[in-house]
Design a protein around this motif. Structure first.
Motif, PDB file in Angstrom:
ATOM      1  N   ASP A   6       0.832  -1.195   0.000  1.00 25.70           N
ATOM      2  CA  ASP A   6       0.000   0.000   0.000  1.00 25.70           C
ATOM      3  C   ASP A   6       0.878   1.261   0.000  1.00 25.70           C
ATOM      4  N   PRO A   7       0.320   2.394  -0.420  1.00 23.06           N
ATOM      5  CA  PRO A   7       1.144   3.585  -0.607  1.00 23.06           C
ATOM      6  C   PRO A   7       1.757   4.144   0.680  1.00 23.06           C
ATOM      7  N   LYS A   8       1.145   3.838   1.809  1.00 24.76           N
ATOM      8  CA  LYS A   8       1.724   4.334   3.056  1.00 24.76           C
ATOM      9  C   LYS A   8       2.992   3.564   3.396  1.00 24.76           C
ATOM     10  N   LEU A   9       2.921   2.261   3.272  1.00 18.98           N
ATOM     11  CA  LEU A   9       4.098   1.443   3.509  1.00 18.98           C
ATOM     12  C   LEU A   9       5.179   1.793   2.492  1.00 18.98           C
ATOM     13  N   SER A  10       4.749   2.007   1.279  1.00 15.47           N
ATOM     14  CA  SER A  10       5.673   2.343   0.216  1.00 15.47           C
ATOM     15  C   SER A  10       6.403   3.654   0.541  1.00 15.47           C
ATOM     16  N   TRP A  11       5.657   4.635   1.025  1.00 16.70           N
ATOM     17  CA  TRP A  11       6.278   5.895   1.419  1.00 16.70           C
ATOM     18  C   TRP A  11       7.261   5.662   2.573  1.00 16.70           C
ATOM     19  N   MET A  20      13.074   5.871   5.272  1.00 13.27           N
ATOM     20  CA  MET A  20      13.468   5.223   6.515  1.00 13.27           C
ATOM     21  C   MET A  20      14.112   6.207   7.499  1.00 13.27           C
ATOM     22  N   GLN A  21      14.658   7.299   6.970  1.00 13.48           N
ATOM     23  CA  GLN A  21      15.288   8.269   7.867  1.00 13.48           C
ATOM     24  C   GLN A  21      14.286   8.882   8.853  1.00 13.48           C
ATOM     25  N   ALA A  22      12.988   8.794   8.542  1.00 17.31           N
ATOM     26  CA  ALA A  22      11.976   9.376   9.436  1.00 17.31           C
ATOM     27  C   ALA A  22      11.666   8.456  10.619  1.00 17.31           C
ATOM     28  N   PHE A  23      12.189   7.215  10.579  1.00 21.37           N
ATOM     29  CA  PHE A  23      11.847   6.235  11.605  1.00 21.37           C
ATOM     30  C   PHE A  23      13.100   5.751  12.332  1.00 21.37           C
ATOM     31  N   PRO A  24      13.009   5.072  13.472  1.00 21.20           N
ATOM     32  CA  PRO A  24      11.755   4.777  14.162  1.00 21.20           C
ATOM     33  C   PRO A  24      11.254   5.982  14.966  1.00 21.20           C
ATOM     34  N   ILE A  25       9.975   6.015  15.195  1.00 22.50           N
ATOM     35  CA  ILE A  25       9.460   7.049  16.074  1.00 22.50           C
ATOM     36  C   ILE A  25       8.995   6.410  17.383  1.00 22.50           C
ATOM     37  N   ASP A  26       9.046   7.192  18.433  1.00 24.17           N
ATOM     38  CA  ASP A  26       8.649   6.700  19.751  1.00 24.17           C
ATOM     39  C   ASP A  26       7.146   6.907  19.917  1.00 24.17           C
ATOM     40  N   ILE A  27       6.436   5.814  19.987  1.00 29.57           N
ATOM     41  CA  ILE A  27       4.982   5.866  20.021  1.00 29.57           C
ATOM     42  C   ILE A  27       4.476   6.616  21.255  1.00 29.57           C
ATOM     43  N   ASN A  28       5.280   6.628  22.289  1.00 31.77           N
ATOM     44  CA  ASN A  28       4.842   7.267  23.527  1.00 31.77           C
ATOM     45  C   ASN A  28       5.123   8.765  23.570  1.00 31.77           C
ATOM     46  N   LYS A  29       5.784   9.262  22.528  1.00 28.65           N
ATOM     47  CA  LYS A  29       6.113  10.690  22.524  1.00 28.65           C
ATOM     48  C   LYS A  29       5.691  11.403  21.245  1.00 28.65           C
ATOM     49  N   ALA A  30       5.727  10.703  20.129  1.00 26.82           N
ATOM     50  CA  ALA A  30       5.579  11.371  18.826  1.00 26.82           C
ATOM     51  C   ALA A  30       4.228  12.075  18.676  1.00 26.82           C
ATOM     52  N   ASP A  31       4.200  13.115  17.860  1.00 25.88           N
ATOM     53  CA  ASP A  31       2.961  13.825  17.551  1.00 25.88           C
ATOM     54  C   ASP A  31       1.995  12.923  16.789  1.00 25.88           C
ATOM     55  N   LEU A  32       0.713  13.228  16.948  1.00 23.92           N
ATOM     56  CA  LEU A  32      -0.322  12.494  16.228  1.00 23.92           C
ATOM     57  C   LEU A  32      -0.015  12.445  14.726  1.00 23.92           C
ATOM     58  N   GLN A  33       0.393  13.574  14.173  1.00 21.83           N
ATOM     59  CA  GLN A  33       0.681  13.643  12.738  1.00 21.83           C
ATOM     60  C   GLN A  33       1.723  12.618  12.300  1.00 21.83           C
ATOM     61  N   TYR A  42       8.383  -2.353  12.519  1.00 21.97           N
ATOM     62  CA  TYR A  42       9.616  -1.918  11.866  1.00 21.97           C
ATOM     63  C   TYR A  42       9.832  -0.406  11.981  1.00 21.97           C
ATOM     64  N   PHE A  43       8.820   0.286  12.421  1.00 17.26           N
ATOM     65  CA  PHE A  43       8.874   1.745  12.325  1.00 17.26           C
ATOM     66  C   PHE A  43       8.713   2.476  13.649  1.00 17.26           C
ATOM     67  N   VAL A  44       8.405   1.746  14.720  1.00 17.21           N
ATOM     68  CA  VAL A  44       8.214   2.443  15.993  1.00 17.21           C
ATOM     69  C   VAL A  44       8.961   1.754  17.122  1.00 17.21           C
ATOM     70  N   THR A  45       9.213   2.527  18.160  1.00 20.52           N
ATOM     71  CA  THR A  45       9.647   1.942  19.418  1.00 20.52           C
ATOM     72  C   THR A  45       8.542   2.224  20.422  1.00 20.52           C
ATOM     73  N   CYS A  46       8.457   1.351  21.440  1.00 22.82           N
ATOM     74  CA  CYS A  46       7.445   1.572  22.462  1.00 22.82           C
ATOM     75  C   CYS A  46       8.008   1.077  23.770  1.00 22.82           C
ATOM     76  N   ASN A  47       7.141   0.877  24.731  1.00 23.37           N
ATOM     77  CA  ASN A  47       7.616   0.517  26.055  1.00 23.37           C
ATOM     78  C   ASN A  47       7.901  -0.980  26.171  1.00 23.37           C
ATOM     79  N   SER A  48       8.444  -1.573  25.147  1.00 20.47           N
ATOM     80  CA  SER A  48       8.903  -2.957  25.204  1.00 20.47           C
ATOM     81  C   SER A  48      10.344  -2.917  24.752  1.00 20.47           C
ATOM     82  N   PRO A  49      11.170  -3.765  25.329  1.00 27.09           N
ATOM     83  CA  PRO A  49      12.591  -3.728  24.961  1.00 27.09           C
ATOM     84  C   PRO A  49      12.821  -4.177  23.524  1.00 27.09           C
ATOM     85  N   GLU A  50      11.963  -5.081  23.008  1.00 27.76           N
ATOM     86  CA  GLU A  50      12.247  -5.606  21.677  1.00 27.76           C
ATOM     87  C   GLU A  50      12.018  -4.534  20.614  1.00 27.76           C
TER      88      GLU A  50
END
Ligand code: SF4
Lengths: 252, 418
Positions: free
Chosen positions: B311-316, B321-334, B376-384
């Motif tokens: 899908d085009p989102k995954l494709s983007w 890849m330089q935009a990731f990973p993002i921290d799910i617990n901090k990143a903006d909604l956008q 593949y694109f986020v980090t969260c409160n799990s070590p893995e």
């Protein structure tokens, strides 16, 4: 572990909560109905619904939840889904045991479960709004039978009442044996006596003359809009699961 | 009523209308305040065709007689088919009786062009007028605006209809020239411009006078056929974007060309309908409208075609890849909205829930995140966390391997977006 039994009403559920706190129970299981003699271990208790207790608990909930939060809880209980009582009890206890309003704490298993139940209810409500097929009777009432997965009829009233304000209609839940009837002014819950027949639609043969014409036209329309080159049965069945077909004019 | 005759007309005129893919009946807010029949608000799919498309409106042509000869259209003059025409009253009766039985949300009335534009438009308007005034019908009405019809008629149409649309049909002017030489793109754009201005004007009026009548409250939409002419996805989406921006369109519909006619300008009759491409276009369209993506991020000179296998989102994401990973617990909604495997609802839930405590994979899964893709694109409160040295291509291969059967066998559809 204490096993509790209650009458299945919302007031009953709230009374259960009252008893849990009043008796300082920690681990509980809740069932609908009455105690059965025998096999269960631990303590057992029949909770008698008590309006005063229920009102007190409701007041407490109103302080800790938004009006929408209270309504969601009510709807989740109304759904009458099997074995969800304990999740609702867990949710309410989490509400009372937290200092702040927790209704958006989707990281909590009870909060997320409640939101799943609401989502399922909402989906079933939408399905009913879509899949009701009225048939016109000789007395000008538009009649539909439905068999929703969950108890959603009360949630349908507003939609059908505002849409079909100028016609008499009735939607009957065959699974739960009750219906809503709109007489052109107000709605009321009704039960019909179909005791010996499986499908009330068969009994009411009092359709108007043009009823079968319009059913036929609708079927033929449904057939015409199909594009065979795009056929995708899997998708079709995902949108209209087979259990709904028997009440859909175009699928009969 | 002659049931057989009506049945025959209905099958001819529904069949001819079905290639117009727009089925939406939402976006209006017509209430049932006159104790009449119906209302129009959220739009309900009352049924689904065997190809999985929503059936929401009684979608028919008033007639399939036409003086034009557009190559891509079954109703074109030169095509040897059965012709039929409804009377105004017949359409009104069908609409009311289908509506009362809860079959439909309303009427979508289009037409071949008989005699001339005004003559045709006038009939369409008559149907809508009769429904609204004689039958107190408040259900949804979508009228096709016939290019070249007078402003007067367009204005009247807007007073009765919830939505109006002109189909651009071909994504570019060249495409149109090729397949519909006697049509002129400007003739299609003029009514759009007129309606856009009129809608804005009426909105202002409505602010001042509550009683001012509704005017096309569900706005305008259009349709483009894809796969009949050689435009790239970049051209298609750029053109859609242009119309969204300049004409306040509510929706652009993409219709994968169904080869029903033999014509040397068109794909051969045995070409399959580009359904995957169509689906990808809808996904891209959603990214522009709800996910804050700019059209150039989705398609551009270097990437003029949408990936068909992802899908085009995954494709983007794998191109950035330089935009990731993002921290799910901090990143903006956008930013969260840009993560593959996270939809609008999940993103909002995440932002609410993380105020109560940091979220881990289990919780994210429960919230509705497709962890298989998002991990593949986020980090969260799990070590893995997935090894950071994966390239975009590696990720694509992993995700594809996991969901292969699902993606390649069962062609995705427009409602099942991310
Ligand atoms: S004008 Fe419309 S109906 Fe007539 S041939 Fe062209 S697309 Fe078809």
């Amino acid at each position: 572990m204490t096993t509790l039994f209650y009458d299945g009403t919302f007031e009953g559920l709230l009374t259960v909560i009252f008893e849990i706190y009043d008796r300082k129970l920690s681990v509980v299981r809740l069932f609908k109905g009455q105690q059965q003699a025998g096999a269960m271990f631990g303590e057992k208790l029949d909770v008698i619904t008590n309006e005063v207790y229920a009102t007190r608990v409701l007041k407490g909930l109103r302080k800790k939840l938004s009006p929408n939060g209270v309504q969601r809880l009510y709807i989740a209980h109304m759904a009458e889904m099997d074995n969800e009582e304990n999740n609702l009890v867990g949710f309410i206890r989490y509400v009372f045991d937290s200092a702040q309003n927790i209704e958006d704490d989707y990281g909590n298993r009870y909060v997320i479960r409640l939101s799943e139940i609401i989502r399922m209810m909402r989906r079933e409500k939408h399905r009913m709004e879509a899949f009701v097929r009225f048939q016109k009777l000789k007395d000008d009432t538009y009649y539909a039978s439905v068999e929703p997965d969950f108890n959603v009829l009360p949630l349908l009233i507003r939609h059908f009442k505002s849409r079909y304000a100028d016609q008499k209609w009735m939607i009957y839940d065959l699974k739960r044996s009750y219906g809503i009837y709109y007489n052109g002014h107000d709605t009321q819950f009704i039960t019909l006596d179909f005791a010996t027949v499986a499908n009330p639609g068969d009994v009411i043969s009092a359709y108007t003359e043009d009823e079968s014409i319009y059913q036929h036209l609708w079927k033929s329309y449904f057939h015409s809009v199909n594009i065979p080159m795009r056929k995708n049965t899997k998708l079709h069945v995902r949108h209209i699961p087979k259990r709904y077909w028997k009440h859909l004019t175009e699928k009969i | 009523m002659n049931a057989d005759r009506i049945t025959e007309k209905l099958s001819i005129l529904a069949d001819a209308a079905k290639y117009d893919v727009s089925c939406a009946s939402s976006g209006s807010k017509r209430k049932n305040e006159n104790k009449g029949l119906g209302n129009a608000s959220n739009g309900i799919c009352h049924s689904y065709t065997e190809d999985g498309r929503c059936v929401s409106l009684l979608k028919i042509l008033l007639t399939n007689y036409c003086i034009y000869d557009c190559a891509y259209c079954v109703s074109r003059k030169g095509n040897d088919i059965q012709r039929a025409a409804f009377t105004v009253q017949e359409v009104v009766d069908l609409t009311i009786n289908f509506y009362r039985r809860n079959y439909i949300e309303g009427l979508f009335l289009s037409s071949g062009i008989f005699k001339d534009a005004d003559f045709t438009m006038e009939r369409l308007v008559q149907v809508a007028k009769k429904l609204r005034t004689e039958h107190k019908f408040n259900g949804y009405i979508h009228l096709k605006s016939i290019p070249g019809a007078s402003d007067e008629l367009m204005r009247e149409a807007g007073l009765y209809a919830d939505r109006l649309s002109v189909n651009l049909e071909m994504p570019t002017e060249e495409g149109l020239k090729l397949l519909a030489p006697d049509k002129n793109r400007q003739d299609m754009i003029d009514p759009m411009q007129f309606l856009k201005d009129e809608i804005i004007l009426r909105k202002e009026e409505k602010k001042l006078f509550k009683k001012a009548p509704l005017f096309a409250p569900a706005g305008q939409s259009t349709q483009v056929i894809v796969g009949a002419t050689p435009e790239t996805d970049q051209q298609v989406l750029q053109s859609a974007n242009y119309f969204y921006q300049n004409f306040n369109l509510k929706r652009v519909y993409y219709s994968g060309y169904v080869p029903v006619l033999a014509d040397k300008r068109l794909p051969a009759l045995n070409t399959s309908v580009p359904m995957v491409r169509e689906n990808r276009l809808y996904q891209a369209d959603w990214l522009m409208r709800f996910y804050g993506f700019n059209v150039n991020e989705i398609v551009n000179q270097g990437q003029p075609l949408l990936d068909l296998d992802i899908d085009p989102k995954l494709s983007w994401a794998i191109r950035n890849m330089q935009a990731f990973p993002i921290d799910i617990n901090k990143a903006d909604l956008q930013l969260i909205l840009r993560v593959p495997g996270i939809g609008v609802q999940s993103a909002q839930k995440i932002v609410s829930a993380r105020k109560f405590g940091k979220l881990n994979w289990d919780q994210l899964k429960k919230i509705g995140v497709s962890v298989n893709r998002a991990r593949y694109f986020v980090t969260c409160n799990s070590p893995e966390f997935e090894r950071r040295d994966l390239t975009g291509n590696n990720i694509k291969q992993f995700i594809l391997a996991e969901s292969q059967s699902k993606y390649l066998k069962n062609k995705p559809n427009q409602l099942n977006l991310f």
